[in-house]
Design an enzyme around this catalytic site. Structure first.
Site, PDB file in Angstrom:
ATOM      1  N   LYS A  50       0.763  -1.329   0.129  1.00 33.62           N
ATOM      2  CA  LYS A  50      -0.043   0.004  -0.120  1.00 33.62           C
ATOM      3  C   LYS A  50       0.932   1.308  -0.015  1.00 33.62           C
ATOM      4  O   LYS A  50       0.535   2.172  -0.509  1.00 33.62           O
ATOM      5  CB  LYS A  50      -0.993  -0.200   1.386  1.00 33.62           C
ATOM      6  N   GLN A  58      -5.818  -1.889   9.541  1.00 24.74           N
ATOM      7  CA  GLN A  58      -5.633  -3.186   8.941  1.00 24.74           C
ATOM      8  C   GLN A  58      -5.950  -4.158   9.704  1.00 24.74           C
ATOM      9  O   GLN A  58      -5.728  -4.155  10.974  1.00 24.74           O
ATOM     10  CB  GLN A  58      -4.060  -3.189   8.535  1.00 24.74           C
ATOM     11  N   ASP A 116     -11.483   2.151   3.032  1.00 26.12           N
ATOM     12  CA  ASP A 116     -11.988   0.807   2.982  1.00 26.12           C
ATOM     13  C   ASP A 116     -12.860   0.611   2.430  1.00 26.12           C
ATOM     14  O   ASP A 116     -13.460  -0.576   1.920  1.00 26.12           O
ATOM     15  CB  ASP A 116     -11.556   0.169   4.071  1.00 26.12           C
TER      16      ASP A 116
END
Ligand code: GUN
Length: 281
Positions: free
Chosen positions: A48, A92, A117
């Protein structure tokens, strides 16, 4: 027939390239919160950050101690929600054991405008309405749609079978395909006679995390096979499908790695650009 191998690396790199001018103009910032030392998470986060660097997007990796309490994590989320310099952030997953039951509470705490997300109820609810409201869609389903679009694979009117009904992949992917007028069947661990559903699929998407789950005899001749499963084994990363045999039967197939994975990362970056755009416009 030998299938066209869908190249997620190439498509994601083109998508990232397209985002560069918007990144330059809007100057968004992505924050990735990690709690603890899960090895897979560390590797995903590296990808990422690397993709942020490719598009010159500001980014920060907030790495919290594995013993971080729910109160401390909620405080971190509140700070990120209130920090005007942060356009979007993610926590995460998976979280360490002592926090895993709190995931719904954690997702609820994230400001929907910064939920890049696309996991919170507001963004999922908007996505439910129609393609027009898919502003911050979950990254993996969004990446799958981008792959199908790039390879000009028709969705409308097709029989699509999605295996997996998680809130982050299976359910939202089924919804996004339905928004595009596919006839969608969503299968899961309680589905009776899985092969009957896979064999009728023009497009078969699997997101289970069980290597070898889908064998060639379960796939229709000429089908499009999208493998979203990813499992770390002694022989490296494996998808859910028996790639070598299915590629002789399918028309298109995604490899693991190098298929959907890079698209998830590119979609996250795209969401961060979109989040900033909606915050300033
Ligand atoms: N863990 C594995 N994939 C993801 C993802 O897309 N988002 C978050 N937050 N955690 C993950």
């Amino acid at each position: 027939m030998s299938a066209t191998i869908i190249d997620g690396k190439e498509v994601s790199s083109k998508l990232l390239c397209k985002l560069k001018p918007d990144v330059k103009r809007l100057d968004p910032k992505l924050v990735v919160v990690q709690v603890g030392e899960d090895a897979a998470s560390t590797s995903y986060i590296k990808q990422k950050i690397k993709s942020c660097e490719v598009v010159a997007m500001r980014n920060e990796h907030r790495h919290l101690n594995k013993d971080t309490s729910i109160e401390e994590l909620m405080k971190c989320i509140e700070e990120l929600n209130n920090n005007d310099d942060v356009s979007g952030f993610i926590v995460q997953l998976p979280l360490p054991e002592h926090l895993s039951a709190s995931v719904p509470q954690i997702i609820r705490a994230i400001n929907p405008a910064k939920d890049v997300d696309g996991f919170c109820a507001y963004n999922l609810g908007k996505m439910f309405l129609s393609t027009e409201f898919e502003h911050l869609p979950p990254a993996t389903p969004s990446g799958v749609i981008s792959l199908l679009e790039y390879y000009k694979i028709d969705i409308k009117g097709k029989n699509v079978t999605v295996i997996g009904h998680s809130n982050t992949v299976g359910k939202p992917l089924s919804t996004m395909l339905l928004n595009r007028n596919a006839t969608v069947t969503t299968c899961h661990e309680f589905t009776d006679d899985l092969p009957s559903h896979t064999k009728s699929a023009d497009i078969l998407c699997t997101a289970v995390g069980k290597p070898g789950l889908i064998t060639a005899d379960m796939v229709k001749e000429g089908a499009v096979v999208i493998d979203i499963g990813i499992t770390r084994t002694e022989d490296g990363l494996k998808g859910d499908t028996d790639f070598d045999s299915i590629k002789e039967k399918a028309s298109f197939i995604t490899p693991v790695p190098g298929g959907v994975g890079p698209m998830t990362v590119a979609s996250l970056i795209q969401n961060c650009v979109m989040a900033k755009k909606r915050q300033v416009e």
